[in-house]
Design an enzyme around this catalytic site. Structure first.
Site, PDB file in Angstrom:
ATOM      1  N   HIS A  75      47.871  32.030  43.724  1.00 13.53           N
ATOM      2  CA  HIS A  75      47.123  31.755  42.490  1.00 13.53           C
ATOM      3  C   HIS A  75      46.204  30.545  42.636  1.00 13.53           C
ATOM      4  O   HIS A  75      44.998  30.653  42.451  1.00 13.53           O
ATOM      5  CB  HIS A  75      48.108  31.538  41.336  1.00 13.53           C
ATOM      6  N   HIS A  81      36.639  39.650  44.558  1.00 14.25           N
ATOM      7  CA  HIS A  81      37.158  39.379  43.220  1.00 14.25           C
ATOM      8  C   HIS A  81      37.773  40.664  42.690  1.00 14.25           C
ATOM      9  O   HIS A  81      37.244  41.750  42.913  1.00 14.25           O
ATOM     10  CB  HIS A  81      36.041  38.897  42.295  1.00 14.25           C
ATOM     11  N   ASP A 132      35.960  29.813  44.492  1.00 15.44           N
ATOM     12  CA  ASP A 132      36.719  29.031  45.472  1.00 15.44           C
ATOM     13  C   ASP A 132      35.937  28.815  46.759  1.00 15.44           C
ATOM     14  O   ASP A 132      36.249  27.907  47.533  1.00 15.44           O
ATOM     15  CB  ASP A 132      38.046  29.729  45.789  1.00 15.44           C
TER      16      ASP A 132
END
Length: 486
Positions: A315, A361, A419
């Protein structure tokens, strides 16, 4: 154009249950909420009464055994994820938030996360004065940690995982929870639960700069302070000062940042925390906060549990993995100017059944707008990053990696996600403790799930209690399905 705070807002304050309450001619956050609550309650009541039996969607065995991915089974008001446009905050895209939410009043400054919190809570963009007053309110609320929390954090091993320290610190603050205290004493009814939940949530969010600074000093400076808290600055400026990452009198400036670098780092913090506040309700940290909160646990216990979920490598650790990947890749190629070398390296990764971190994603089918915002931050500062080969490689990969992934053919979304850029930008300015990135993530993410927790109380939502199935139960469903096909 970004809204800017008007100077000279008339603010007075008084203490109440260790919280500072700010009065001005404009509506406060609580007053703004009280204005929208009746309409929302009526809408939910009508929806349940008239359409309660409407089916939301099918649930398959694959989804039950696959982490419930894609199951539409949670109510979450603040954000929604659009496959084409990315995350929307109360219906606004990131670009719209950047253009409409108030900032500090200085040209080039990013919008304040405090303004985003207002938007999430109320569904409306705050005015200049509301944003100024709310920024001040949070600064006053967060001026001191409870003495028992300070004592707990002081006693922790300095090499303890920073997310463990954050979870412990937050859980310890349960001792001062207004909701827990008044609920235990029977002083509040169900329709009023939200008021103390709001107070606790705002106090928790306001405490995060000091909590974060204390944890960072634990892991980098033997617990000695790296900066000082100020009621006169915004939430993110306090975070940066307490990390020792500004060059003002309130900070040790451990990385010797120039005045411009200091301002840039603060704006990076505003940008990062502003766009990470929420990401629908199904992710581990948000869902955990909601689940624990549904048992009427107070915000401190609820979000502490969410932080424990965020600490999991699946996560909250993606940004760290990208930083390690970029550093390792730079040590294995001769120059970022050699595109074929970069392509060959990426193919080597993919052919060894590994993934390229920072790409792909679960929902988006276009570049992540959060990545675009972070990339634009770097692109607007070419001189600052011209000698940072890791940031330059991050930018180069954004051009090359999607083409390689498309050719590879196994990625539904070959584009960079947020990220891919966030961690390496923090690394550039001097945050080298990779595990600490998730603490900063945790500061930001508090705003979304705690907003939903307040609305859970407003709407009187029940405890979450799904039905589980064992293997035999699932197999029985397949037999029934086969009979129906005959």
């Amino acid at each position: 154009m970004v809204q800017r705070l008007l100077p000279g807002a008339h603010i007075c304050r008084r203490s109440f249950n260790s919280s500072a309450i700010i009065k001005s001619s404009a509506l406060t956050l609580k007053e703004a909420l009280e204005n929208v609550i009746p309409k929302k309650r009526d809408a939910v009541k009508k929806l349940k009464a008239c359409y309660g039996s409407t089916f939301v969607g099918p649930i398959t065995i694959s989804s039950v055994l696959g982490g419930m991915r894609g199951n539409q089974s949670m109510f979450w008001q603040g954000t929604s994820l659009d496959p084409e446009h990315g995350i929307k905050f109360q219906g606004l895209t990131i670009e719209e938030c950047q253009n409409r939410l108030p900032n500090t009043g200085i040209d080039g400054d990013n919008f304040l996360p405090e303004s985003m919190l207002w938007l999430l809570m109320t569904g409306g963009v705050p005015t200049f004065q509301q944003a100024a007053s709310f920024r001040k309110e949070l600064a006053i609320r967060g001026r001191k940690l409870p003495h028992y929390t300070e004592k707990v954090l002081s006693s922790l091993p300095k090499d303890m995982h920073p997310m463990t320290q954050l979870a412990i610190g937050l859980a310890s603050m349960n001792k001062g929870s207004l909701f827990a205290t008044n609920y235990q004493k029977g002083l509040i009814g169900k329709m009023e639960f939200w008021k103390d939940t709001l107070e606790d949530s705002l106090n928790l969010i306001a405490s995060l700069p000091l909590l974060t600074g204390r944890i960072y000093s634990n892991i980098t400076n033997e617990g000695h302070p790296l900066g000082q808290y100020s009621e006169e600055v915004d939430w993110c400026t306090n975070i940066c000062s307490l990390l020792g990452m500004t060059n003002g009198t309130n900070s040790s400036n451990t990385c010797n940042l120039t005045s411009q670098q200091s301002l840039d780092f603060i704006n990076l913090m505003r940008l990062y925390t502003g766009i990470h506040v929420d990401h629908e309700g199904g992710n581990v940290s948000a869902h955990t906060t909601h689940l624990v909160g549904s048992a009427l646990s107070d915000p401190y216990l609820s979000y502490s549990s969410g932080i424990m979920g965020l600490a999991g490598p699946l996560h909250g650790l993606a940004a760290q993995e990208v930083v390690r990947f970029l550093i390792e890749m730079n040590s294995n190629i001769s120059s970022i100017a050699r595109e074929q070398e970069i392509k060959d390296y990426l193919w080597k990764i993919l052919n060894s059944n590994r993934v390229i971190p920072g790409y792909g994603h679960a929902v988006l089918r276009k570049p992540d707008p959060r990545f675009t915002a972070m990339l634009e931050f770097a692109q607007k500062r070419p001189i600052e990053f011209e000698n940072d080969k890791n940031v330059l490689l991050m930018q180069k990969l954004a051009e090359i990696a999607p083409k390689v992934l498309l050719e590879h053919g196994k990625s539904k979304n070959p584009f960079p996600n947020v990220d891919s850029a966030s961690g390496i930008l923090f690394y550039h300015y001097g945050i080298r403790e990779l595990l600490f990135f998730t603490v900063i993530f945790g500061c930001s993410r508090a705003m979304g799930p705690l907003t939903q927790l307040v609305w859970d109380r407003i709407l009187g939502l029940p405890i979450e209690r799904p039905k589980s199935l064992n293997l035999e139960g699932l197999e029985a469903l397949t037999k029934a399905s086969n009979v129906n096909k005959l």
